[in-house]
Design a protein around this motif. Structure first.
Motif, mmCIF file in Angstrom:
data_model
loop_
_atom_site.group_PDB
_atom_site.id
_atom_site.type_symbol
_atom_site.label_atom_id
_atom_site.label_comp_id
_atom_site.label_asym_id
_atom_site.label_seq_id
_atom_site.Cartn_x
_atom_site.Cartn_y
_atom_site.Cartn_z
ATOM 1 N N VAL A 115 118.983 115.466 84.215
ATOM 2 C CA VAL A 115 118.840 115.575 82.761
ATOM 3 C C VAL A 115 117.668 116.486 82.437
ATOM 4 O O VAL A 115 116.591 116.374 83.047
ATOM 5 C CB VAL A 115 118.632 114.188 82.121
ATOM 6 N N VAL B 73 118.789 108.830 87.453
ATOM 7 C CA VAL B 73 118.748 110.125 86.775
ATOM 8 C C VAL B 73 117.462 110.853 87.150
ATOM 9 O O VAL B 73 116.368 110.295 87.025
ATOM 10 C CB VAL B 73 118.822 109.951 85.247
ATOM 11 N N VAL C 26 114.910 113.475 86.027
ATOM 12 C CA VAL C 26 114.548 113.979 84.702
ATOM 13 C C VAL C 26 113.619 115.179 84.848
ATOM 14 O O VAL C 26 112.547 115.071 85.450
ATOM 15 C CB VAL C 26 113.865 112.887 83.863
ATOM 16 N N GLY D 189 123.003 116.429 81.536
ATOM 17 C CA GLY D 189 122.753 115.937 80.191
ATOM 18 C C GLY D 189 121.483 116.537 79.627
ATOM 19 O O GLY D 189 120.654 117.104 80.351
ATOM 20 N N MET E 152 127.576 110.982 80.355
ATOM 21 C CA MET E 152 127.528 112.077 81.327
ATOM 22 C C MET E 152 128.646 111.949 82.358
ATOM 23 O O MET E 152 129.207 112.958 82.808
ATOM 24 C CB MET E 152 126.156 112.099 82.011
#
Length: 529
Positions: free
Chosen positions: A182, A202, A204, A223, A368
């Motif tokens: 993301v 995730v 990041v 995302g 996602m």
């Protein structure tokens, strides 16, 4: 506290006098209040409070001191801090210093000892406004301080997210197996938000607020996340333009707080300033698709214009207002119907606050998974008819919503509760088919048995009878003109009938000696006075 005078000065001329708390000096900002009774460290370090003077409605602040674990950014963000009664001692096993020491070390000017109830009521009636905290050498005549406050910039039109964004991109790795990547646009992101995403697998990438779409294309994320942040969303032209380019590429998008306002403006909605905002950790929000109410953590002074359940057209497809606050009808959430994007005005990461909305991070992960990004690098795959951000639409292109289905207002259907099977026995345990319909109905879930003696049975008698027997009237209680109580002798105050013929107060036995207290003169008993 040092005992030195400190002032909270509001732009309308109201001045509150207290004592210096934290650093000594001068600080200007917007006076706002927060209703959270806990989480003051998270509040003080929340970048959304940048250039704001925060009043705590909770009367005592600082009980747990300051620790190295609960910060939501690299420093205290508030411009000033106002409390009623700072704790004299910090008591917590994680505490490394007191709250005042932290304020003093980081140069945050505060004031304590003022009537925060009066200050909050003033802001509720007049609205959030410019203010200043002054102490030490910054003190001056009242008129001079008020004028200094009035010359400070307003929060409307304030471009502040650039002051709190990260200077360089950094990565928060996924916990366990990496499932998604993301790109998070830092316009004031809190530390706990990447943690919540990382806990769901995730990775990041936190990016500066001035990131260009080319950097997003190069990263090829699954995302895109729009963070919280300070200031007026009407000034966020760069993040809005970037969001429009992300929407054209159909990258799944999730935004919170300031990110909700950025998404709203990217979709063509207006934003406006609230009278005094939503700041606290107990603010209700209704999700209109389900009727579910969540208690949320919030910190915002601006909102997206719209009505509950409203559907509207955008260049990317239909969208809908999904959440509102029942307190004032403020928009609390948006979502794309024909494109993978949603946002909320509140803080699902809490820090501090309830965790009712933590499942929104799971929804983002699901979004996602259901909408894998299929664009080819910088080329992108925009929606049919979408216009690249920053370009003018040709005059002959027709309406921007051409070809889109006519939206319909959503009617929320409330679930009908099943009352269950009908009862088969009466309150006194008899089968219903043997109950006499003309008989007097019982007065409660159990039959009342009349007491055999003169006093009511406290286990079975109605409460009013027991109260009459226990709470006895003192002479003159209900009738000043009848000090002897002869009109209702022995009755209960407020009732007309006698309860017992025993006198009040009860007489002392003749053989009972007077009460004495050591060598002091004999004193009458309390009931004899």
């Amino acid at each position: 506290m040092t005992g030195n005078t400190a002032l909270l000065v509001l732009e309308d001329g109201r001045i509150f006098r207290g004592e210096s708390f934290g650093a000594v000096g001068e600080s200007l900002g917007e006076a706002v209040f927060t209703t959270g009774m806990t989480g003051y460290q998270e509040t003080l370090t929340d970048p959304s409070y940048h250039r704001q003077i925060v009043l705590q409605t909770a009367p005592q602040i600082g009980n747990t001191g300051w620790n190295t674990e609960d910060d939501e950014s690299a420093r205290i963000q508030v411009a000033g801090y106002v409390v009623r009664d700072p704790s004299r001692r910090a008591s917590n096993w994680r505490s490394t210093s007191s709250l005042e020491d932290a304020l003093r070390t980081q140069g945050v000017v505060g004031v304590a000892g003022i009537d925060t109830r009066a200050a909050v009521r003033h802001l509720r009636e007049r609205g959030a406004m410019r203010a200043g905290v002054f102490s030490g050498p910054s003190l001056a005549p009242d008129e001079s301080l008020v004028e200094r406050v009035r010359q400070s910039p307003s929060m409307e039109g304030a471009d502040l997210y650039g002051a709190v964004t990260t200077e360089k991109a950094y990565v928060v790795p996924a916990v366990g197996e990496r499932r998604f990547v993301v790109a998070a646009l830092d316009v004031g992101i809190k530390f706990n938000t990447p943690r919540m995403l990382a806990a769901r697998g995730v990775e990041v990438h936190v990016l500066p607020a001035d990131t260009a779409i080319e950097a997003i294309d190069e990263l090829r994320p699954d995302g895109f996340f729009l963070a919280n942040g300070p200031g007026d969303p009407a000034t966020a032209d760069g993040p809005v333009a970037l969001t429009q380019q992300v929407l054209q590429r159909r990258i799944p998008l999730f935004g919170i707080c300031f990110g909700n306002q950025i998404l709203g403006r990217a979709l063509g909605r207006g934003t406006y300033k609230l009278r005094y905002g939503h700041r606290g950790i107990n603010i209700p929000v209704i999700e209109h698709a389900t009727g579910r109410v969540a208690i949320t953590s919030q910190n915002h002074g601006f909102a997206v214009a719209g009505e509950a359940g409203e559907r509207f057209r955008t260049p990317y497809g239909n969208a809908q207002i999904t959440h509102t606050c029942p307190n004032d009808g403020c928009v609390e959430g948006l979502a794309g119907i024909d494109f993978p994007a949603f946002s909320v005005q509140y803080h699902p990461e809490a820090a501090a606050g309830p965790h009712d909305a933590a499942d929104l991070f799971d929804r983002f992960v699901t979004l996602m998974a259901e909408h894998p990004v299929g664009y080819g690098g910088a080329a992108g795959v925009p929606l049919p008819g979408a216009v690249p951000a920053g370009t003018d639409r040709p005059a002959d292109a027709g309406p921007i919503d051409a070809g889109l289905p006519e939206p319909e207002r959503v009617e929320v259907e409330r679930p009908v509760l099943d009352p269950g099977p009908a009862p088969t026995v009466s309150n006194d345990g008899r089968p219903l088919d043997t109950v006499d319909a003309d008989a007097e109905a019982p007065t409660g879930p159990f039959p009342v048995v009349a007491p055999s003696g003169s006093e009511p049975d406290p286990l079975t008698a109605p409460f009013s009878d027991v109260e009459d027997a226990l709470v006895r009237r003192r002479p003159g209680d209900d009738d000043p003109s009848d000090p002897a109580g002869t009109a209702h002798a022995g009755g209960v105050a407020g009732r007309s009938g006698p309860v017992t013929d025993r006198p009040w107060p009860p007489p002392r036995p003749d053989d009972e000696p007077p009460t004495t207290h050591g060598d002091a003169t004999a004193q009458p008993r309390q009931e004899d006075r």
